[in-house]
Design an enzyme around this catalytic site. Structure first.
Site, short mmCIF file in Angstrom:
data_model
loop_
_atom_site.label_atom_id
_atom_site.label_comp_id
_atom_site.label_asym_id
_atom_site.label_seq_id
_atom_site.Cartn_x
_atom_site.Cartn_y
_atom_site.Cartn_z
N ARG A 217 0.81 -1.22 0.00
CA ARG A 217 0.00 0.00 0.00
C ARG A 217 0.84 1.27 0.00
O ARG A 217 0.37 2.33 -0.38
CB ARG A 217 -1.00 -0.05 1.16
N GLU B 245 3.76 -7.04 13.93
CA GLU B 245 2.89 -7.38 15.05
C GLU B 245 2.32 -8.79 14.99
O GLU B 245 1.89 -9.33 15.99
CB GLU B 245 1.77 -6.35 15.22
#
Length: 176
Positions: A64, A101
């Site tokens: 992105r 994460e």
């Protein structure tokens, strides 16, 4: 930056629970991409702190970061270079591993994407734990460039990603 831009952006972003894995609340930017006026405004804001910093190259982080990075590079009239997942680039690459994460990954760049003297702005959509941005910065520096800053659309401040980017100029349009 105006409160109106932040309001427009936060009203447009979509939360997707349990993506890409259970327990993750994903900030979906695709509704922002569907609004040309909002896209134009957020890219202007993402560039604002760096317009006069001598940026010579812009690196967009897969995937992105490409959506924001390429048009921003055109605005600055500088070369764009992608930082990609392994095996996506066709020529000689350098690679950098990192933790995120929900696992670990690798970024690669062509070895000639940036070089000595390059002043690079790193662009991505979200700054979460900081692993991806930190890996992109290390990779750029190994290739001979210097990192002028990191600019993102969204920062997940509760994950403390800036801690992995000490002494770097980091700019986020909105922080959660």
């Amino acid at each position: 930056m105006t409160a109106t831009l932040i309001d427009r952006l936060t009203a447009t972003l979509r939360d997707v629970p349990d993506f890409p894995s259970p327990g993750i609340l994903f900030k979906d930017i695709t509704p922002v991409l569907a609004d040309p006026a909002l896209m134009r405004d957020v890219m202007t804001e993402m560039l604002a702190p760096f317009r006069r910093s001598g940026v010579t190259h812009l690196v967009g982080v897969e995937s992105r970061g490409f959506l924001f990075g390429m048009p921003m590079a055109l605005q600055l009239d500088v070369p764009f270079a992608p930082a990609r997942k392994p095996g996506k680039l066709p020529w000689k690459t350098a690679r950098e591993s990192y933790d995120l994460e929900y696992g670990s990954d690798v970024l690669e760049m062509h070895t000639d994407a940036v070089g000595a003297g390059a002043r690079v702005l790193v662009v991505d959509d979200v700054l979460a734990t900081g692993g991806t941005a930190a890996a992109a910065c290390r990779l750029i520096e190994r290739l001979g460039g210097s990192v002028t800053g990191v600019s993102v659309l969204v920062e997940l401040g509760f994950l403390h990603g800036r801690a992995k980017l000490p002494d770097r100029a980091v700019h986020a349009v909105v922080t959660f």
